[in-house]
Design a protein around this motif. Structure first.
Motif, PDB file in Angstrom:
ATOM      1  N   LEU A   1       0.832  -1.207   0.000  1.00  0.00           N
ATOM      2  CA  LEU A   1       0.000   0.000   0.000  1.00  0.00           C
ATOM      3  C   LEU A   1       0.861   1.249   0.000  1.00  0.00           C
ATOM      4  O   LEU A   1       0.573   2.229  -0.702  1.00  0.00           O
ATOM      5  CB  LEU A   1      -0.911  -0.007   1.235  1.00  0.00           C
ATOM      6  CG  LEU A   1      -1.904   1.154   1.307  1.00  0.00           C
ATOM      7  CD1 LEU A   1      -2.830   1.128   0.098  1.00  0.00           C
ATOM      8  CD2 LEU A   1      -2.717   1.089   2.593  1.00  0.00           C
TER       9      LEU A   1
ATOM     10  N   LYS B   1       0.608   4.248  -2.637  1.00  0.00           N
ATOM     11  CA  LYS B   1       0.291   5.613  -2.205  1.00  0.00           C
ATOM     12  C   LYS B   1       1.380   6.576  -2.651  1.00  0.00           C
ATOM     13  O   LYS B   1       1.104   7.702  -3.078  1.00  0.00           O
ATOM     14  CB  LYS B   1       0.158   5.661  -0.688  1.00  0.00           C
ATOM     15  CG  LYS B   1      -1.158   5.153  -0.168  1.00  0.00           C
ATOM     16  CD  LYS B   1      -1.335   5.555   1.278  1.00  0.00           C
ATOM     17  CE  LYS B   1      -2.786   5.429   1.698  1.00  0.00           C
ATOM     18  NZ  LYS B   1      -2.876   5.279   3.154  1.00  0.00           N
TER      19      LYS B   1
ATOM     20  N   TYR C   1      -4.120  -1.207  -7.953  1.00  0.00           N
ATOM     21  CA  TYR C   1      -4.969  -1.385  -6.781  1.00  0.00           C
ATOM     22  C   TYR C   1      -5.862  -2.593  -6.981  1.00  0.00           C
ATOM     23  O   TYR C   1      -6.027  -3.432  -6.097  1.00  0.00           O
ATOM     24  CB  TYR C   1      -5.826  -0.123  -6.563  1.00  0.00           C
ATOM     25  CG  TYR C   1      -5.279   0.852  -5.550  1.00  0.00           C
ATOM     26  CD1 TYR C   1      -4.311   1.771  -5.909  1.00  0.00           C
ATOM     27  CD2 TYR C   1      -5.750   0.860  -4.237  1.00  0.00           C
ATOM     28  CE1 TYR C   1      -3.809   2.680  -4.991  1.00  0.00           C
ATOM     29  CE2 TYR C   1      -5.257   1.768  -3.306  1.00  0.00           C
ATOM     30  CZ  TYR C   1      -4.284   2.672  -3.686  1.00  0.00           C
ATOM     31  OH  TYR C   1      -3.791   3.572  -2.763  1.00  0.00           O
TER      32      TYR C   1
ATOM     33  N   TYR D   1      -6.176  -5.830  -4.813  1.00  0.00           N
ATOM     34  CA  TYR D   1      -7.490  -5.974  -4.189  1.00  0.00           C
ATOM     35  C   TYR D   1      -8.031  -7.372  -4.469  1.00  0.00           C
ATOM     36  O   TYR D   1      -8.558  -8.052  -3.587  1.00  0.00           O
ATOM     37  CB  TYR D   1      -8.442  -4.903  -4.739  1.00  0.00           C
ATOM     38  CG  TYR D   1      -9.861  -5.058  -4.283  1.00  0.00           C
ATOM     39  CD1 TYR D   1     -10.846  -5.576  -5.141  1.00  0.00           C
ATOM     40  CD2 TYR D   1     -10.247  -4.719  -2.985  1.00  0.00           C
ATOM     41  CE1 TYR D   1     -12.153  -5.733  -4.719  1.00  0.00           C
ATOM     42  CE2 TYR D   1     -11.550  -4.873  -2.564  1.00  0.00           C
ATOM     43  CZ  TYR D   1     -12.498  -5.383  -3.438  1.00  0.00           C
ATOM     44  OH  TYR D   1     -13.791  -5.546  -3.027  1.00  0.00           O
TER      45      TYR D   1
ATOM     46  N   GLN E   1      -5.055  -4.553   3.325  1.00  0.00           N
ATOM     47  CA  GLN E   1      -4.776  -3.122   3.335  1.00  0.00           C
ATOM     48  C   GLN E   1      -5.363  -2.399   2.128  1.00  0.00           C
ATOM     49  O   GLN E   1      -5.529  -1.184   2.144  1.00  0.00           O
ATOM     50  CB  GLN E   1      -3.265  -2.865   3.383  1.00  0.00           C
ATOM     51  CG  GLN E   1      -2.620  -3.200   4.722  1.00  0.00           C
ATOM     52  CD  GLN E   1      -2.230  -4.664   4.809  1.00  0.00           C
ATOM     53  OE1 GLN E   1      -2.660  -5.472   3.989  1.00  0.00           O
ATOM     54  NE2 GLN E   1      -1.431  -5.002   5.796  1.00  0.00           N
ATOM     55  N   ILE E   2      -5.636  -3.148   1.064  1.00  0.00           N
ATOM     56  CA  ILE E   2      -6.254  -2.515  -0.108  1.00  0.00           C
ATOM     57  C   ILE E   2      -7.761  -2.659   0.065  1.00  0.00           C
ATOM     58  O   ILE E   2      -8.362  -3.681  -0.263  1.00  0.00           O
ATOM     59  CB  ILE E   2      -5.804  -3.184  -1.416  1.00  0.00           C
ATOM     60  CG1 ILE E   2      -4.299  -3.346  -1.452  1.00  0.00           C
ATOM     61  CG2 ILE E   2      -6.314  -2.401  -2.617  1.00  0.00           C
ATOM     62  CD1 ILE E   2      -3.525  -2.071  -1.627  1.00  0.00           C
ATOM     63  N   THR E   3      -8.359  -1.605   0.628  1.00  0.00           N
ATOM     64  CA  THR E   3      -9.768  -1.692   0.981  1.00  0.00           C
ATOM     65  C   THR E   3     -10.652  -1.262  -0.175  1.00  0.00           C
ATOM     66  O   THR E   3     -10.214  -0.581  -1.093  1.00  0.00           O
ATOM     67  CB  THR E   3     -10.068  -0.754   2.158  1.00  0.00           C
ATOM     68  OG1 THR E   3      -9.731   0.581   1.742  1.00  0.00           O
ATOM     69  CG2 THR E   3      -9.254  -1.143   3.369  1.00  0.00           C
TER      70      THR E   3
ATOM     71  N   GLU F   1     -12.893   0.875  -0.006  1.00  0.00           N
ATOM     72  CA  GLU F   1     -13.002   2.338   0.009  1.00  0.00           C
ATOM     73  C   GLU F   1     -11.862   2.984  -0.762  1.00  0.00           C
ATOM     74  O   GLU F   1     -12.053   3.960  -1.490  1.00  0.00           O
ATOM     75  CB  GLU F   1     -12.986   2.865   1.451  1.00  0.00           C
ATOM     76  CG  GLU F   1     -14.226   2.519   2.267  1.00  0.00           C
ATOM     77  CD  GLU F   1     -14.148   1.112   2.843  1.00  0.00           C
ATOM     78  OE1 GLU F   1     -15.206   0.520   3.129  1.00  0.00           O
ATOM     79  OE2 GLU F   1     -13.011   0.592   2.990  1.00  0.00           O
ATOM     80  N   SER F   2     -10.652   2.433  -0.558  1.00  0.00           N
ATOM     81  CA  SER F   2      -9.521   3.059  -1.247  1.00  0.00           C
ATOM     82  C   SER F   2      -9.684   2.941  -2.758  1.00  0.00           C
ATOM     83  O   SER F   2      -9.394   3.874  -3.506  1.00  0.00           O
ATOM     84  CB  SER F   2      -8.194   2.433  -0.788  1.00  0.00           C
ATOM     85  OG  SER F   2      -8.185   1.045  -1.020  1.00  0.00           O
TER      86      SER F   2
ATOM     87  N   SER G   1     -12.465   5.413  -3.828  1.00  0.00           N
ATOM     88  CA  SER G   1     -12.108   6.837  -3.838  1.00  0.00           C
ATOM     89  C   SER G   1     -11.169   7.154  -4.987  1.00  0.00           C
ATOM     90  O   SER G   1     -11.215   8.241  -5.570  1.00  0.00           O
ATOM     91  CB  SER G   1     -11.521   7.258  -2.487  1.00  0.00           C
ATOM     92  OG  SER G   1     -10.334   6.553  -2.238  1.00  0.00           O
ATOM     93  N   LEU G   2     -10.337   6.197  -5.351  1.00  0.00           N
ATOM     94  CA  LEU G   2      -9.450   6.429  -6.493  1.00  0.00           C
ATOM     95  C   LEU G   2     -10.267   6.544  -7.779  1.00  0.00           C
ATOM     96  O   LEU G   2     -10.012   7.406  -8.625  1.00  0.00           O
ATOM     97  CB  LEU G   2      -8.425   5.294  -6.596  1.00  0.00           C
ATOM     98  CG  LEU G   2      -7.327   5.430  -7.658  1.00  0.00           C
ATOM     99  CD1 LEU G   2      -6.662   6.787  -7.601  1.00  0.00           C
ATOM    100  CD2 LEU G   2      -6.292   4.327  -7.473  1.00  0.00           C
TER     101      LEU G   2
END
Lengths: 190, 555
Positions: free
Chosen positions: B453, B457, B490, B494, B500-502, B504-505, B508-509
């Motif tokens: 992650l 990021k 991602y 995922y 850690q790769i949710t 939500e993340s 949002s991307l």
């Protein structure tokens, strides 16, 4: 009927002396319309030899290629198919089909031809096809232990592609074939 | 009757006439007119007359013609071969030639060589299994050459090349030529340029016939023969060779390396040791051609080594992986000074992978260290750095042999290099490629979701800063494209279920990308985004665990 020869990773003269004689006798000038080469020839002599088989030669750069002017990747259209060409050392993890599929999306192609692993593969997924013609000379690879010389011949006819893979196993040339059809209404490569 | 009456009388006439033109013509007539069986039976007499002829007669051509006729005769009629042996044709001809040359003290070297050339071809045709005869011919030739020093006559040189090529063409097997003890002695008398030409002829013969040279001894003999290509010999200023020719020659030496092979690992190690010894004398211009194939042969040898447990001699065997890796180090370290740092860099990484397969952690680490040093000190061109880094990350990603500490050091360095590349898009791509360093599918000890992650990021940050700086390239260099590429990564992680790769993340991307204003004017980014969304749709339709994962993403 358009014949496209796909081959690469010859690594002449670092890892191999030349193409196997049985392959050389099959690759007759004038029969093939296009050659797409995944790279790592490595010397001009091989480039010239490929040009005698077919003048329409497309090459991309492998990490050992002598000529630094080859592009990192290339796209071309044959029949109804868009083809993409890239050596493959740029896509990490090496040989990972999901990552190669990502490259396929980046290039926007139906058929992606890559090399580097010296292992023949033909991977079909919803977004298209990923083909690796292997190493035409059976050159040493740190990735793959058992390398048999191999190359691919594609017969492209409108929406249909037949992929013939030629592999030299124990001195004999074995042929296998896989067929792909592109649906006429597909948006796989807008 | 011919032998006892006709021939002696005719010959007497010829000798007595003492007219060189008549003599030549008449002797030639005899040879052409009378049948070959007669000649065989009367060799003594016929050859005996030759030294008695006038010195200016072109004996060379006469004898050559005679030998040619007899060769063809033998070639077409296999049953007469025993007769040749019976009348000792070979030794008679050999002696006759010797006498002729002795009789004419200042015979030009060209004539002598041509005579021996014809005799050799005769021998090869008539007595192909008598290597000793062929060797004798070469021996006599050497004796002739030894009186004359280096040869300056180009025709003579050409004739010698023809002489030396004859056994290669006849037997199609260089190994047989290597058995002729006088062969290298003849080669010695050639000037350097011709030595190179001869070497090329020899290599071509090997390649054409796919001859494998299998013992260290033969390899040594072969290298001696082709040494014109291997090093500069005694030329003080080095050679003045046309660059293209030089490249072609060296490439053929490189190809030759693949023909030197033996299944037995001990013998093979001897072979590569001999190659190393010779190649390292080649000087800087040759190393970049000769070292890579030697490295590859060595790497192949490592694969054939018996696994430690199986080997009854264990670590005392003379050929061990460790020893070979040392050997590799020694030959590669000559390259950066050539200068060929890029090549050395790539070879070090190849060796690291080989060490990885052999579970040799310290050796693999050492190779990586060498590669990193070359990257830092010698690879400064931006484009070269991008490729070099792809190779570093690609190779490192496959290493499973490193313990935590070593692995951390190497990955830390790799991510550091990535962030320091010149162009932002290159930085971004290298950094997200590094994310794969922290997740090896088959090795649970190398699965660190946090670091994955972190890399992704960091890549986003770089793409962001590229945007801020207004360096908004379009298409594949544009920052929107980079965001979409990172999104793909991602999704990759995922899908594997890394906590850690949710969702939500990911969402949002996706939202971030959708909000990008520059998108409509960037067809490349648009189509990449479209195919990414389509990919997600395909995955959803797969059903099962994967389908569920993708189901959860609200677009």
């Amino acid at each position: 009927m358009v014949l496209v020869l796909a081959l690469g990773d010859l690594h002449v003269p670092h890892r191999a002396a030349d193409l196997p004689p049985k392959f050389k006798s099959m690759l007759v000038p004038g029969k093939i319309q296009h050659i797409i080469c995944t790279g790592n020839l490595c010397i001009k002599e091989i480039h010239d030899y490929l040009k005698t088989i077919c003048p329409d030669l497309h090459i991309v750069r492998g990490e050992f290629d002598e000529d630094a002017r080859y592009p990192e990747n290339k796209t071309l259209t044959i029949g109804q198919f868009k083809l993409g060409l890239c050596h493959g050392h740029q896509v990490i993890p090496w040989g990972d089909l999901d990552s190669l599929a990502m490259l396929q999306r980046q290039l926007g192609v139906d058929i992606l031809v890559t090399g580097h692993t010296h292992q023949f593969t033909a991977y079909k997924h919803e977004g298209g096809v990923v083909i690796n013609p292997g190493s035409a000379t059976g050159a040493y690879s740190s990735i793959n232990q058992d390398v048999n010389p191999s190359f691919v011949l594609m017969d492209i006819d409108g929406f249909r592609a037949v992929v013939y893979v030629y592999e030299l196993i124990d001195g004999e040339v074995k042929v296998d074939k896989i067929e792909f059809k592109k649906p006429p209404t597909s948006n796989s490569a807008p | 009757m011919y032998r006892d009456t006709v021939l002696p009388r005719v010959l007497e006439q010829i000798v007595n006439c003492r007219d060189e033109i008549a003599q030549y013509y008449l002797i030639d007539c005899i040879i052409q007119v009378f049948p070959d069986e007669y000649h065989l039976q009367t060799l003594d007499v016929l050859l005996g007359a030759c030294p008695q002829l006038q010195p200016s007669v072109d004996i060379m051509t006469v004898l050559s013609r005679l030998m040619e006729r007899l060769s063809n005769y033998a070639a077409l009629n296999a049953e007469v071969l025993p007769y040749f042996l019976q009348v000792e044709a070979f030794s008679k001809l050999n002696n006759a030639i010797g006498k002729v040359i002795e009789a004419q003290e200042d015979m030009p070297i060209l004539s002598a060589v041509t005579l021996y050339s014809s005799l050799l071809k005769f021998t090869l045709h008539v007595h192909p299994d008598r290597l000793d005869y062929a060797d004798q011919v070469l021996g006599s030739c050497v004796k002739q050459l030894s009186g004359k020093g280096k040869i300056n006559d180009t025709r003579a040189t050409r004739e010698i090349v023809s002489l030396l090529s004859a056994p290669l063409e006849k037997y199609n097997d260089v190994v047989i030529a290597l058995k002729l003890t006088n062969y290298p002695l003849v080669v010695e008398y050639l000037d350097n340029e011709t030595k190179r030409i001869m070497a090329t002829v020899i290599i071509r013969s090997i390649m054409k016939n796919n001859t494998l040279i299998t013992t260290a001894e033969k390899v040594e003999a072969l290298l001696e023969l082709i040494k014109g290509l291997i090093n500069d010999l005694d030329e003080p200023q080095g050679l003045e060779v046309d660059e293209d020719d030089f490249e072609e020659e060296q490439n053929s030496v490189a190809r030759l390396v693949h023909m030197l092979y033996n299944d037995d690992t001990e013998e093979m190690f001897k072979i590569i040791s001999i190659l190393k010894k010779h190649f390292l004398t080649g000087g800087p211009k040759r190393l970049k051609f000769t070292i890579p194939p030697l490295v590859v042969s060595t790497l192949k040898l490592i694969r054939r080594l018996p696994v430690e447990g199986d080997n009854p001699f264990g670590k005392e065997a003379s050929v061990t992986a460790t020893k070979i890796f040392q050997f590799l180090n020694q030959i590669i370290e000559a390259l950066p000074n050539v200068p060929s740092p890029d090549l050395a860099f790539r070879l070090y990484l190849q060796c690291a992978e080989a060490a990885n397969k052999c579970d040799e952690e310290p050796i693999a680490y050492e190779f990586f260290t060498q590669a990193y040093i070359l990257y830092e000190e010698e690879i400064s061109d931006s484009k070269a750095q991008v490729t070099a880094l792809q190779l570093i990350i690609g190779t490192l990603q496959r290493m499973h042999v490193f313990g935590v500490e070593n692995r951390d050091t190497l990955t830390h360095k790799a991510t550091g290099y990535s962030a320091k590349l010149l162009k932002k898009p290159d930085q971004c791509r290298a950094v997200y490629a590094c994310s794969h360093l922290f997740w090896l599918e088959d090795h649970e000890t190398i699965q660190d979701g946090d670091r994955v992650l972190l890399c992704l990021k960091r890549a986003l940050k770089i793409a962001n800063s590229a945007q801020q700086m207004g360096s908004n390239g379009q298409g594949s260099a544009g920052s929107v494209t980079l965001f979409i590429e990172i999104l793909n990564k991602y999704l990759y992680f995922y899908e594997k279920g890394i906590p850690q790769i949710t969702v939500e993340s990911v969402e949002s991307l996706i939202q971030l990308i959708k909000n990008e204003e520059s998108m409509p004017s960037d067809p490349y980014a648009e189509s990449l985004f479209a195919s990414t969304l389509q990919f997600m749709e395909f995955q959803k339709q797969k059903g099962g665990a994967i389908g569920d994962r993708y189901e959860e993403i609200k677009v």
